[in-house]
Design an enzyme around this catalytic site. Structure first.
Site, short mmCIF file in Angstrom:
data_model
loop_
_atom_site.label_atom_id
_atom_site.label_comp_id
_atom_site.label_asym_id
_atom_site.label_seq_id
_atom_site.Cartn_x
_atom_site.Cartn_y
_atom_site.Cartn_z
N ASP A 1 40.83 34.84 33.22
CA ASP A 1 40.69 35.75 34.36
C ASP A 1 39.80 36.91 33.93
O ASP A 1 39.79 37.28 32.75
CB ASP A 1 42.05 36.30 34.81
N GLY B 1 40.43 39.37 49.03
CA GLY B 1 41.58 40.14 49.48
C GLY B 1 41.78 39.86 50.95
O GLY B 1 41.21 38.92 51.50
N ALA C 1 40.62 29.23 54.96
CA ALA C 1 40.47 29.13 56.41
C ALA C 1 39.29 29.95 56.92
O ALA C 1 38.83 29.74 58.04
CB ALA C 1 41.76 29.59 57.09
N TYR D 1 32.47 36.32 52.63
CA TYR D 1 33.49 35.50 51.96
C TYR D 1 33.53 34.05 52.48
O TYR D 1 33.58 33.09 51.69
CB TYR D 1 34.84 36.18 52.19
N LYS E 1 32.71 30.33 50.58
CA LYS E 1 33.67 29.23 50.48
C LYS E 1 33.05 27.93 51.02
O LYS E 1 33.18 26.87 50.40
CB LYS E 1 34.95 29.56 51.26
N LYS F 1 46.93 41.37 52.07
CA LYS F 1 46.85 40.69 53.35
C LYS F 1 48.00 41.18 54.24
O LYS F 1 48.89 41.89 53.79
CB LYS F 1 46.90 39.18 53.15
#
Ligand code: GDD
Length: 335
Positions: free
Chosen positions: A35, A81, A121, A151, A155, A194
């Site tokens: 990380d 985030g 999503a 973002y 993806k 979130k």
């Protein structure tokens, strides 16, 4: 269940990866974990996993260093985030493309057999999410491409990169589109949180202070939320399936943000808080929900944990963390 494999988990200090590693260790796998965050900010600690690296996987040399003798890779890393972060940090979010791309190149060079990519999503076409109540998004609804700016584009692009590495170089890939995963050991303050965690924290604060809650938007926007334990089960089933296109990992319990606040108020045992609707805050799409037919069919999997039960566990955990932290920001602020 995957057993006795050498597994690299990238983004190991994050929320979903922390829970995933715990499960993989339980099954006797050998974990290498990386990380970019220093170890003290990792969301969970794993006494039994020995190989930890605090390293930036956007750099291909670092990807090469950690992929020697690895059977499987889980790429759970991205700079992300909730809406408050992704709407205001698009360039940061898009740079995660370097992690996925360089990691795939290193995996190809080192002969890694299988690769998991955590998509979102947010990859879905925005125009199909303009109404409050929408039919669940099916995997095909990502096209024609018009995802969440920043973002979501990263993806969608990275999903395709995975697909082409499979077609051209034979690496097996598995791709999950996660629908707002929540639960203990996630970010609940600092700007990346979130809605489920943010609203649990806000209800806790309102209870102690003025009985008012600030809500982004008009509260009528809808989502489906998935509890972390269900997410891990769905992820592992997908990984072991023979399906290489993206699959929704979500629930189908679509609620408005107002409904979610009511559930949290009931959990906390307080009467209705005064809502302060903040229409200028980041709102994202108007309505989002996950269609889970594909997951049911190919993974024989569906979510089990109802939102009110998952929120109870999340609320209790945040409550105990807030009591420990006092007014300081938590270590879970770094994503
Ligand atoms: N974060 C947050 N904080 N959201 C709030 C709040 C609050 O205090 N109050 C109301 N909301 C509303 C947001 O305005 C948004 O309309 C909705 O709750 C959901 O917000 P988030 O949970 O922050 O994000 P999201 O569901 O739009 O997108 C998230 O999930 C995606 C996967 O489904 C993000 O985390 C994405 O990064 C992720 O890909």
């Amino acid at each position: 269940m995957i057993k006795n494999k050498k597994i690299l988990v990238v983004g190991a200090g994050g929320f979903i990866a922390g829970h995933l590693i715990k499960e993989l260790i339980k099954n006797g796998n050998f974990i290498t974990a990386t990380d970019i965050k220093p170890k003290e900010y990792w969301f969970q600690d794993f006494d039994t996993a020995k190989n930890f690296y605090s390293t930036d996987m956007k750099d291909i040399d670092n990807c090469r260093k950690v992929t020697d003798n690895i059977d499987y890779v889980f790429n759970m890393a991205c700079n992300m985030g909730g809406m408050g972060f992704i709407e205001n940090n698009k360039a940061e979010c898009m740079q995660s493309v370097l992690i996925n791309t360089n990691l795939l190149i290193a995996c190809k060079e080192k002969g890694v057999k299988k690769y998991f990519f955590s998509s979102s999503a947010c990859a879905y076409n925005k125009k199909k999410q303009e109404d409050v109540f929408i039919k669940g998004l099916k995997e095909d609804d990502a096209y024609p491409a018009d995802p969440e700016d920043g973002y979501g584009w990263e993806k969608l692009f990275s999903e395709r990169m995975c697909r082409h590495f499979m077609e051209d170089y034979g690496i097996q890939v598995r791709i999950a589109r996660y629908h707002n995963i929540y639960g203990p050991y996630g970010t609940y303050d600092g700007g990346r949180e979130k809605a489920p965690a943010a609203l649990c924290r806000k209800v806790l604060n309102a209870k102690k202070n003025n009985n008012k809650i600030e809500v982004w938007g008009d509260g009528m926007q809808t989502r489906t939320f998935l509890y972390i334990d269900d997410c891990i089960e769905g992820t592992l089933r997908l990984f072991e399936s023979d399906y290489s296109d993206p699959v929704n990992i979500g629930s189908d319990e679509q609620v408005s943000i107002n409904q979610m606040i009511e559930i949290i108020e009931n959990i906390s045992g307080i009467k209705k808080l005064e809502r302060i609707y903040q229409l200028d805050k980041p709102k994202g799409v108007r309505g989002r929900s996950s269609n889970n037919d594909l997951a049911k069919k190919i993974l024989k999997w569906s979510y089990k944990i109802k939102l009110k039960n998952g929120l109870k566990k999340t609320y209790d955990w945040i409550s105990s963390e807030v009591n420990k932290q006092g007014s300081n920001l938590s270590r879970f602020t770094k994503s």
